[in-house]
Design an enzyme around this catalytic site. Structure first.
Site, PDB file in Angstrom:
ATOM      1  N   THR A  32       1.124  -1.321   0.010  1.00 43.66           N
ATOM      2  CA  THR A  32      -0.217  -0.600   0.342  1.00 43.66           C
ATOM      3  C   THR A  32       0.750   1.866   0.018  1.00 43.66           C
ATOM      4  OG1 THR A  32      -1.464  -1.058   1.372  1.00 43.66           O
ATOM      5  CG2 THR A  32      -1.549   1.225   1.184  1.00 43.66           C
ATOM      6  N   GLU A 107      -0.144  -5.394   5.757  1.00 44.99           N
ATOM      7  CA  GLU A 107       1.132  -5.604   5.267  1.00 44.99           C
ATOM      8  C   GLU A 107       2.025  -6.954   5.869  1.00 44.99           C
ATOM      9  OE1 GLU A 107       0.777  -0.548   3.662  1.00 44.99           O
ATOM     10  OE2 GLU A 107       2.319  -1.739   6.005  1.00 44.99           O
TER      11      GLU A 107
END
Length: 223
Positions: A32, A107
């Site tokens: 991201t 993540e």
């Protein structure tokens, strides 16, 4: 060369590396942020060569779907071939600070599930000691104040990130004034705080390879 151009160059180099190793049934993990977005654009050119992706945020998933790249839930796939993401800081051992975009928990999960973790960044992100960039931690909302008090005991100054709710429905505290001399030790200490979901310190699972965009070209650093 602008910072964006350095990011683009790093993303392109990472893309070429991934493309050279891809198999038709590969699942690619996507991070991201602005640097990861450059990689997503590159990946669109070979969407037909991969089985699909897993995304670390709803925003990245949206971008992938706009390029007709399949996005799967991590629970529905087997091995993640490679995970590609940016970083807010990296040291020479490829231990990272991540979470500026508030996607740190997903993540970290995808990085843990991936066979290889590639980091893409511009040269400003490489530092000798982590901690100039405030370290984000994701917290359960009701535990925010408690977690903050525990962080103060560790020597940090936590600040609530206003108007920020993660994709998991949680809050972010940004920890200022930390000089992180032993990243693995601090990550372990943060993991013990009840109500703290994840820290943005990627030391126990650092990147395997860093593609660093510099004024003289992209440098590759391996852990």
């Amino acid at each position: 060369m602008s910072q964006d151009n350095l990011k683009k160059a790093a993303a392109r180099q990472a893309f070429e590396y991934v493309e050279s190793l891809l198999e038709n049934d590969s699942i690619v993990g996507i991070g991201t942020g602005s640097t990861a977005n450059f990689f997503i654009k590159e990946l669109g050119a070979i969407a037909q060569k991969i089985e699909g992706t897993v995304a670390s945020s709803e925003e990245s998933a949206k971008r992938l779907k706009e390029l007709n790249i399949p996005v799967f839930d991590l629970n529905s796939v087997g091995e993640v071939f490679v995970y590609v993401d940016g970083a807010d800081e990296s040291n020479e051992y490829l231990q990272l600070i991540k979470g500026g975009g508030a996607a740190l928990t997903r993540e970290k999960i995808i990085a843990a599930a991936a066979t290889e973790f590639l980091c893409i960044a511009d040269e400003s992100k490489l530092v000798s000691i982590l901690g100039t960039f405030p370290l984000p931690v994701e917290v359960i909302p009701m535990a925010r104040s408690y977690v903050g008090r525990q962080i103060v005991k560790l020597g940090g100054d936590p600040v609530f990130r206003e108007n920020c709710v993660t994709d998991n429905g949680n809050h972010i505290l940004d920890i200022f004034n930390l000089e992180i001399l032993d990243p693995r030790k601090l990550e372990n200490e943060l993991n013990q705080i009840t109500g703290l979901v994840t820290s943005g310190l990627f030391a126990k699972r650092p990147a395997d390879r860093l593609f660093l965009g510099t004024a003289t070209g992209v440098k590759t650093i391996e852990s």
